[in-house]
Design an enzyme around this catalytic site. Structure first.
Site, PDB file in Angstrom:
ATOM      1  N   LEU A  59     118.621  -5.889 -33.045  1.00 19.50           N
ATOM      2  CA  LEU A  59     119.192  -4.880 -33.829  1.00 19.50           C
ATOM      3  C   LEU A  59     117.946  -3.641 -33.755  1.00 19.50           C
ATOM      4  O   LEU A  59     118.357  -2.440 -33.672  1.00 19.50           O
ATOM      5  CB  LEU A  59     119.493  -5.099 -35.383  1.00 19.50           C
ATOM      6  CG  LEU A  59     120.622  -6.155 -35.330  1.00 19.50           C
ATOM      7  CD1 LEU A  59     120.883  -6.618 -36.934  1.00 19.50           C
ATOM      8  CD2 LEU A  59     122.062  -5.227 -35.013  1.00 19.50           C
ATOM      9  N   SER A  81     113.392  -2.906 -33.798  1.00 21.32           N
ATOM     10  CA  SER A  81     112.388  -3.491 -34.044  1.00 21.32           C
ATOM     11  C   SER A  81     111.180  -2.457 -34.712  1.00 21.32           C
ATOM     12  O   SER A  81     111.559  -1.175 -34.621  1.00 21.32           O
ATOM     13  CB  SER A  81     111.403  -3.717 -32.997  1.00 21.32           C
ATOM     14  OG  SER A  81     111.338  -2.568 -32.011  1.00 21.32           O
ATOM     15  N   GLY A  82     110.674  -2.897 -35.683  1.00 23.01           N
ATOM     16  CA  GLY A  82     109.265  -1.994 -36.408  1.00 23.01           C
ATOM     17  C   GLY A  82     108.011  -2.640 -36.138  1.00 23.01           C
ATOM     18  O   GLY A  82     107.628  -3.196 -35.195  1.00 23.01           O
ATOM     19  N   SER A  83     107.116  -1.936 -37.010  1.00 16.57           N
ATOM     20  CA  SER A  83     105.708  -2.047 -36.697  1.00 16.57           C
ATOM     21  C   SER A  83     105.322  -3.487 -36.975  1.00 16.57           C
ATOM     22  O   SER A  83     104.348  -4.051 -36.510  1.00 16.57           O
ATOM     23  CB  SER A  83     104.883  -1.057 -37.450  1.00 16.57           C
ATOM     24  OG  SER A  83     105.452  -0.971 -38.696  1.00 16.57           O
ATOM     25  N   CYS A  84     106.035  -4.341 -37.967  1.00 11.00           N
ATOM     26  CA  CYS A  84     105.829  -5.418 -38.356  1.00 11.00           C
ATOM     27  C   CYS A  84     106.792  -6.727 -37.685  1.00 11.00           C
ATOM     28  O   CYS A  84     106.530  -7.880 -37.914  1.00 11.00           O
ATOM     29  CB  CYS A  84     105.926  -5.407 -39.844  1.00 11.00           C
ATOM     30  SG  CYS A  84     104.840  -6.524 -40.811  1.00 11.00           S
ATOM     31  N   VAL A 133     110.733  -7.894 -35.625  1.00 10.11           N
ATOM     32  CA  VAL A 133     111.937  -7.549 -35.159  1.00 10.11           C
ATOM     33  C   VAL A 133     113.351  -7.895 -36.008  1.00 10.11           C
ATOM     34  O   VAL A 133     113.129  -8.914 -36.754  1.00 10.11           O
ATOM     35  CB  VAL A 133     112.392  -8.320 -33.699  1.00 10.11           C
ATOM     36  CG1 VAL A 133     111.039  -7.635 -32.639  1.00 10.11           C
ATOM     37  CG2 VAL A 133     112.079  -9.932 -33.819  1.00 10.11           C
ATOM     38  N   LYS A 182     115.411 -10.662 -39.841  1.00 11.13           N
ATOM     39  CA  LYS A 182     114.231  -9.869 -39.901  1.00 11.13           C
ATOM     40  C   LYS A 182     113.152 -10.946 -39.701  1.00 11.13           C
ATOM     41  O   LYS A 182     112.677 -11.620 -40.419  1.00 11.13           O
ATOM     42  CB  LYS A 182     113.733  -8.813 -40.845  1.00 11.13           C
ATOM     43  CG  LYS A 182     112.440  -8.085 -40.781  1.00 11.13           C
ATOM     44  CD  LYS A 182     112.573  -6.931 -41.685  1.00 11.13           C
ATOM     45  CE  LYS A 182     110.973  -6.248 -41.668  1.00 11.13           C
ATOM     46  NZ  LYS A 182     111.136  -5.171 -42.528  1.00 11.13           N
ATOM     47  N   ASP A 192     107.937   4.651 -47.718  1.00  7.84           N
ATOM     48  CA  ASP A 192     108.092   4.479 -46.442  1.00  7.84           C
ATOM     49  C   ASP A 192     109.492   5.177 -46.022  1.00  7.84           C
ATOM     50  O   ASP A 192     110.072   4.518 -45.026  1.00  7.84           O
ATOM     51  CB  ASP A 192     107.751   3.194 -45.893  1.00  7.84           C
ATOM     52  CG  ASP A 192     107.654   3.377 -44.335  1.00  7.84           C
ATOM     53  OD1 ASP A 192     107.246   4.316 -43.691  1.00  7.84           O
ATOM     54  OD2 ASP A 192     107.844   2.196 -43.724  1.00  7.84           O
TER      55      ASP A 192
END
Ligand SMILES: Nc1ncnc2c1ncn2[C@@H]1O[C@H](COP(=O)(O)OP(=O)(O)OP(=O)(O)O)[C@@H](O)[C@H]1O
Length: 435
Positions: free
Chosen positions: A128, A130-133, A135, A149, A246
Site C-alpha cells: 500500500l 512505504s515510509g521512512s520507518c 512498509v 504496517k 508529522d
C-alpha cells in the site's frame, strides 16, 4: 556582526542542516537497506513468529550503524561509540517496554471481538505504501481485509522509540478521525501494526491528479480535510496530551466512503504543560518556523501542527509547495524560519478562486509568528471550520444544494476512476518528495 554572534549563527545554521540531512540520509537509508527489505518475505515472518520469547538484549545488533553508507561508516570516529560498560538507561527502559508490549502481541480486536491470532494467519495481498520507518501492506486476517504496517527494529534507540510510540498511540486512540488499530504483533526484529484499511493518502491523490491533469483538491474537500484533521488533533491533545508533529499529505488518508483520517504516530510526542520538549525529527518542509529555530525548537506546542496542516492544505488545493524547493534545501528552511519574509497566502493565487472564508482560515494557520497563530479551539470557532461540522446547519445546506449524500466520496471515486494507479509513484515537480 560581532564574532560571538556570528559563531552562534553558524552553529544554528549547521544544526538545522544536520537535522534535515539526518532525516533524508539516515532514516531513508534505513528504509532502503536490503536486509530490511528481505525481512518482508513471508518466510522471514514465519521464522519470527516464535521469537518473542528470547530477550532482544541478547541478540547481535542487526545493523552496523544508523547511517549506512560506506563513507559514513568508514569515518565514524571510534570515540562516538558508547562504552560497553556505560549503560544507557533510556534504552534499557525502551527494551523493557518492548518486552512488556510482547505480552499483548497477537491479540487482535476484530469487529469488537478480541481474538488470539497466529502471525501465520496474516496473508499479505500487496503493497500500500512505504515510509521512512517501514512498509504498509494490505492483508487478509481471518476474512478481514486490513492494512499491516511492518516496522523493522534495529539497534538504534530512536528507531525503537519511534516504533513503540506508533504502537502505543495507535492502541490508545479511539476517534472517527484516526485510523483504527486492531492490535499488533511484536517480533525480535520487527513489529506489525494491524489497522483499518484506507483507500489512498492525500499525497497519492495529488500525484494522480497532477499527472492526469485534473483539477486540484476543490475547496469543499479541503474543508472536510480541515474539519477531520483538526478534530483528530484536538482529540489527541485533549484526551491524551499528544502532539502529532508529522502532519503532511502522506499522513492524511481517505476511505472509499469519503471519510478522512490521520495516521502515523511514529514521531508524535507526549506534552507536559501543553508543550512538547522533544527535538524529534519531523518532515522539515512541513515544519513550523519555530521548530526550525534553534532557540525554540525544543519547546513548541500544537500550533506547530496547525502550520503543517496549513502548508498541506495549501499544497493540495494549488498543487504547489508554497516555498521554493529548486534551491539548496538549506535556503528553503531559512525562508520558512525568517519571520520578516511573508507567509504564503491563497490571496496571491491567480489560477483558482477560493472563498474569502477559506483564504482567511488558511492565513490564520500560516501565521509565521507562533504567538499570532490560533490553537485548535479558536480554529474550531471559525466559520470555515463550522461549515464542515456535521453539527452545524450549513453543512447539511451544502449537501442539499448539490442534491448529493456524500460529495467527498463522489469526488474521491471520480479521481480514482479518471487517473492511473502508477501515477501514485511519480513525484510532482517543486513539491517535497517525502515518501
Ligand atoms: N491504514 C492504511 N491504509 C491504507 N494505506 C495506508 C495506511 N497506512 C498507511 N498507508 C500508506 O502507507 C504510506 C506509508 O505509511 P506511514 O506513513 O505510516 O509509514 P512511515 O514509515 O511512518 O512514513 P513516514 O514517517 O515517512 O511518513 C502512507 O503514506 C499511505 O499511503
Amino acid at each position: 556582526m560581532d564574532n560571538v554572534c556570528f559563531q552562534q549563527r553558524l552553529r544554528d545554521l549547521e544544526t538545522r542542516v544536520r537535522k534535515w540531512k539526518f532525516l533524508k540520509l539516515g532514516l531513508t537509508e534505513v528504509r532502503l537497506r536490503p536486509r530490511d527489505r528481505r525481512s518482508t518475505s513471508v518466510d522471514q515472518k514465519h521464522k519470527e513468529c516464535s521469537s518473542t520469547s528470547s530477550s532482544p538484549q541478547h541478540q547481535r545488533p542487526n545493523n552496523i550503524g544508523y547511517l549506512t553508507s560506506p563513507m559514513e561508516r568508514k569515518f565514524t570516529p571510534l570515540t562516538m561509540k558508547p562504552s560497553p560498560s556505560r549503560r544507557d538507561t533510556e534504552k534499557d527502559a525502551l527494551e523493557f517496554e518492548f518486552l512488556e508490549g510482547c505480552k499483548k502481541s497477537g491479540t487482535l480486536d476484530i469487529d469488537g471481538v478480541k481474538q488470539a491470532v497466529d502471525p501465520n494467519e496474516i496473508h499479505i495481498i500487496g503493497l500500500l505504501g512505504s515510509g521512512s520507518c517501514g512498509v504498509v501492506e494490505s492483508a487478509m486476517v481471518r476474512s478481514k481485509l486490513m492494512a499491516v504496517k511492518t516496522m523493522y527494529k534495529n539497534d538504534n534507540k530512536e528507531n525503537l522509540k519511534r516504533i513503540l510510540r506508533d504502537v502505543r498511540i495507535m492502541s490508545l486512540c479511539n476517534s472517527p478521525f484516526i485510523v483504527t488499530s486492531y492490535g499488533y504483533f511484536m517480533f525480535n526484529s520487527s513489529v506489525k501494526i494491524c489497522m483499518q484499511i484506507m483507500a489512498a493518502c492525500c499525497e497519492k491523490l495529488l500525484r494522480r491528479i497532477y499527472h492526469s491533469k485534473l483539477d486540484f483538491f476543490p475547496e469543499f474537500v479541503a474543508g472536510h480535510i480541515v474539519y477531520s484533521a483538526i478534530s483528530a488533533l484536538d482529540y489527541l491533545k485533549e484526551k491524551h496530551s499528544i502532539i502529532h508533529r508529522d502532519i503532511k499529505p502522506s499522513n492524511i488518508l481517505f476511505d472509499d466512503s469519503g471519510n478522512i483520517k490521520l495516521c502515523d504516530f511514529g514521531i508524535s510526542g507526549f506534552m507536559t504543560d501543553s508543550m512538547s520538549h522533544s527535538k524529534s525529527a519531523g518532515c522539515p518542509p512541513y515544519m513550523a518556523p519555530e521548530r526550525l529555530t534553534i532557540e525554540t525548537n525544543s519547546k513548541y506546542d500544537v500550533r506547530s501542527d496547525v502550520w503543517s496542516l496549513g502548508i498541506t492544505v495549501y499544497q493540495l488545493v494549488t498543487g504547489l509547495y508554497p516555498f521554493p524547493l529548486n534551491d539548496m534545501e538549506f535556503t528553503t528552511l531559512t525562508i520558512i524560519a525568517n519571520l520578516n519574509l511573508p507567509s504564503p497566502s491563497l490571496k496571491k493565487e491567480t489560477t483558482r478562486s477560493f472563498s474569502p472564508l477559506f483564504i482567511e482560515f488558511l492565513d490564520f494557520c500560516l501565521r509565521k509568528d507562533v504567538r499570532e497563530r490560533p490553537e485548535y479551539k479558536q480554529l474550531m470557532k471559525h466559520d470555515f471550520f463550522l461549515d464542515y461540522d456535521p453539527a452545524s446547519g450549513d453543512y447539511y445546506k451544502l449537501k442539499t444544494i448539490n442534491g448529493n449524500t456524500n460529495q467527498v466520496a463522489d469526488w474521491f471515486n471520480d479521481i480514482i476512476k479518471r487517473s492511473k494507479t502508477e501515477d501514485e509513484l511519480k513525484p510532482i515537480p517543486n513539491t517535497p518528495c517525502v515518501n
